[in-house]
Write an enzyme that holds these catalytic residues in place. Structure first.
Site, short mmCIF file in Angstrom:
data_model
loop_
_atom_site.label_atom_id
_atom_site.label_comp_id
_atom_site.label_asym_id
_atom_site.label_seq_id
_atom_site.Cartn_x
_atom_site.Cartn_y
_atom_site.Cartn_z
N ARG A 6 -3.21 7.11 1.29
CA ARG A 6 -3.62 8.29 2.04
C ARG A 6 -2.61 8.85 3.04
O ARG A 6 -2.83 9.91 3.59
CB ARG A 6 -4.94 8.00 2.75
N ARG A 56 0.83 -1.22 0.00
CA ARG A 56 0.00 0.00 0.00
C ARG A 56 0.85 1.26 0.00
O ARG A 56 0.52 2.24 0.67
CB ARG A 56 -0.94 0.02 1.21
O1 1CP Z 1 -4.08 -4.38 2.33
C1 1CP Z 1 -4.35 -5.52 1.93
O2 1CP Z 1 -4.76 -6.42 2.67
C2 1CP Z 1 -4.08 -5.84 0.49
C3 1CP Z 1 -5.23 -6.36 -0.27
C4 1CP Z 1 -6.34 -5.34 -0.49
C5 1CP Z 1 -7.59 -5.29 0.14
C6 1CP Z 1 -8.12 -6.17 1.25
C7 1CP Z 1 -6.29 -4.33 -1.46
C8 1CP Z 1 -5.13 -4.11 -2.35
N1 1CP Z 1 -7.52 -3.71 -1.47
C9 1CP Z 1 -8.34 -4.26 -0.50
C10 1CP Z 1 -9.74 -3.88 -0.22
C11 1CP Z 1 -9.85 -2.45 0.09
N2 1CP Z 1 -9.80 -1.47 -0.84
C12 1CP Z 1 -9.93 -1.86 1.36
C13 1CP Z 1 -9.90 -2.59 2.68
C14 1CP Z 1 -11.24 -2.79 3.22
C15 1CP Z 1 -11.20 -3.76 4.40
O3 1CP Z 1 -10.42 -3.56 5.35
O4 1CP Z 1 -11.96 -4.74 4.34
C16 1CP Z 1 -9.96 -0.46 1.17
C17 1CP Z 1 -10.07 0.60 2.21
C18 1CP Z 1 -9.86 -0.24 -0.23
C19 1CP Z 1 -9.75 1.06 -0.95
C20 1CP Z 1 -8.35 1.40 -1.30
N3 1CP Z 1 -7.56 0.66 -2.15
C21 1CP Z 1 -7.62 2.55 -0.90
C22 1CP Z 1 -8.13 3.67 -0.02
C23 1CP Z 1 -9.07 4.48 -0.83
C24 1CP Z 1 -9.02 5.93 -0.53
O5 1CP Z 1 -9.84 6.33 0.32
O6 1CP Z 1 -8.26 6.68 -1.14
C25 1CP Z 1 -6.38 2.50 -1.53
C26 1CP Z 1 -5.27 3.51 -1.46
C27 1CP Z 1 -6.35 1.28 -2.31
C28 1CP Z 1 -5.24 0.86 -3.18
C29 1CP Z 1 -4.80 -0.53 -3.11
N4 1CP Z 1 -5.52 -1.59 -2.63
C30 1CP Z 1 -4.76 -2.75 -2.73
C31 1CP Z 1 -3.53 -2.39 -3.33
C32 1CP Z 1 -2.42 -3.36 -3.61
C33 1CP Z 1 -3.58 -1.00 -3.59
C34 1CP Z 1 -2.62 -0.08 -4.35
C35 1CP Z 1 -1.24 -0.35 -4.55
C36 1CP Z 1 -0.32 -0.04 -3.40
O7 1CP Z 1 0.12 1.11 -3.27
O8 1CP Z 1 0.06 -0.98 -2.67
#
Ligand code: 1CP
Length: 354
Positions: free
Chosen positions: A31, A27
């Site tokens: 944010r 990640r």
């Molecule tokens: O963190 C992990 O466990 C990795 C797997 C994963 C999961 C469970 C990703 C990969 N996305 C998610 C679902 C998800 N998506 C959640 C978690 C919800 C929960 O806890 O059940 C959330 C909050 C999101 C939204 C999201 N995705 C955000 C925040 C959005 C915002 O408000 O700006 C962000 C920054 C992402 C990007 C993301 N998600 C996953 C990856 C690998 C990435 C981007 C690449 C990186 O920088 O690593």
């Protein structure tokens, strides 16, 4: 395509020798960076940011401008596949993901389409192509997907969950329906990751964030079996180079031997396992990625450096280690902490690679 200038990440995943231990942060775009928040505001909402190849590229590169990271990871989300299957994904302001049409019965699973990566998910492939171009060979690009089990939890629960009550009810009372869903997801994910590889991803990672909530037999049956199927179907060489695959199960330390037997190149570890133990168990087969508790980044620079040194000492000499956090970076870490962390990995790891 330009020549890859820093291939330490790819080499370490294949247990080839490097001069210092490569590092990236799960990640790493997100944010905790003010410039991410600005770009997200420009896009309007999170999914619009994912769908805009130029802005997705911009946020992918933001952490690389600040820190000396050895890999970039595609900016997208694991929930793009269920969205492309028609479940209607949305993210409310400051909330987790929500599906408008969660999976409730067998016929819903039977009717799920397998998305074509160059149609419904073309925006992801466009982001991969744009990022690869803009990276100009500085570091490799990691593509990714969620695991079938982890995606299924969101699809059946309708969003995030603490108890996993709905999907576990399905698992114990109608396992056939769940197996059908997991099998369709495995096929969709294989197509999706192979398309990312063809579009330019130089390594791929599968996030099984919720595999650790399963019982011993259930993990093997409902999560690992389907990740194994994906590994079997992946393109393993592209552009004259091996494309390494990393499997990360949060809470998966119990199953390291079984995970290593899938034929993956590397296992991602959370902080509950000692790297020396993990290496003794599977280090002759796979590389290891991890595994600092992301909360260490709240501590002083001295404490961060100390923790990095302890983890490096646990792994010891030789290649086959990619340093990372044991899960995603927290949103509120002090601005300087990731820099201290990344530089410490590079600085203190050299003695282990002579
Ligand atoms: O963190 C992990 O466990 C990795 C797997 C994963 C999961 C469970 C990703 C990969 N996305 C998610 C679902 C998800 N998506 C959640 C978690 C919800 C929960 O806890 O059940 C959330 C909050 C999101 C939204 C999201 N995705 C955000 C925040 C959005 C915002 O408000 O700006 C962000 C920054 C992402 C990007 C993301 N998600 C996953 C990856 C690998 C990435 C981007 C690449 C990186 O920088 O690593």
């Amino acid at each position: 395509m330009s020549v890859l200038k820093n291939d330490r990440y790819l080499k370490a995943l294949l247990r080839e020798s490097v001069d210092y231990t490569p590092v990236w942060m799960m990640r790493q775009a997100g944010r905790y960076l003010p410039e991410y928040k600005a770009t997200r505001a420009q896009a309007g909402d999170f999914m619009s940011l994912c769908r805009n190849a130029d802005l997705a590229c911009e946020v992918t590169l933001q952490p690389l401008r600040r820190y000396d990271l050895d890999a970039a990871i595609l900016f997208s989300d694991i929930l793009t596949i269920p969205d492309a299957m028609g479940l209607g994904l949305s993210f409310g302001a400051g909330e987790g993901p929500k599906f408008a049409r969660p999976i409730e019965c067998k016929s819903a699973v039977e009717n799920l389409p397998i998305p074509d990566p160059e149609e419904e998910l073309q925006y992801v492939m466009n982001a991969v192509r744009t990022i690869r171009g803009e990276l100009k060979g500085e570091v490799p690009l990691i593509g990714f997907s969620g695991s079938p089990w982890t995606l299924a939890t969101y699809m059946v629960e309708g969003g995030s969950s603490k108890t996993f009550g709905k999907i576990k009810k399905m698992m114990y009372s109608d396992s056939k329906t769940l197996h059908l869903l997991l099998d369709k997801l495995a096929d969709s994910i294989t197509l999706y990751l192979n398309a990312q590889i063809k579009a330019g991803a130089q390594a791929v990672m599968i996030f099984d964030t919720w595999g650790g909530v399963l019982g011993h037999r259930e993990y093997l049956d409902f999560s690992l079996q389907y990740m194994h199927k994906i590994v079997d179907g992946l393109i393993r060489e592209n552009d004259g180079r091996r494309v390494p695959v990393t499997l990360f199960t949060k809470g998966g330390a119990l199953w390291l031997e079984a995970i290593a037997n899938t034929g993956c190149d590397a296992i991602g570890l959370d902080w509950t396992v000692n790297l020396a133990d993990a290496k003794a168990r599977v280090g002759h087969k796979v590389a290891l990625q991890g595994n600092m508790d992301p909360s260490v980044l709240y501590a002083s620079s001295e404490r961060i450096e100390q923790e990095v040194q302890s983890i490096l000492a646990d792994f010891g000499t030789g290649s086959g280690h990619v340093f990372n956090l044991g899960h995603g970076i927290h949103q509120d870490v002090p601005e300087n902490a990731p820099k201290v962390f990344v530089n410490a990995v590079h600085h203190y790891s050299r003695i282990y690679h002579k």
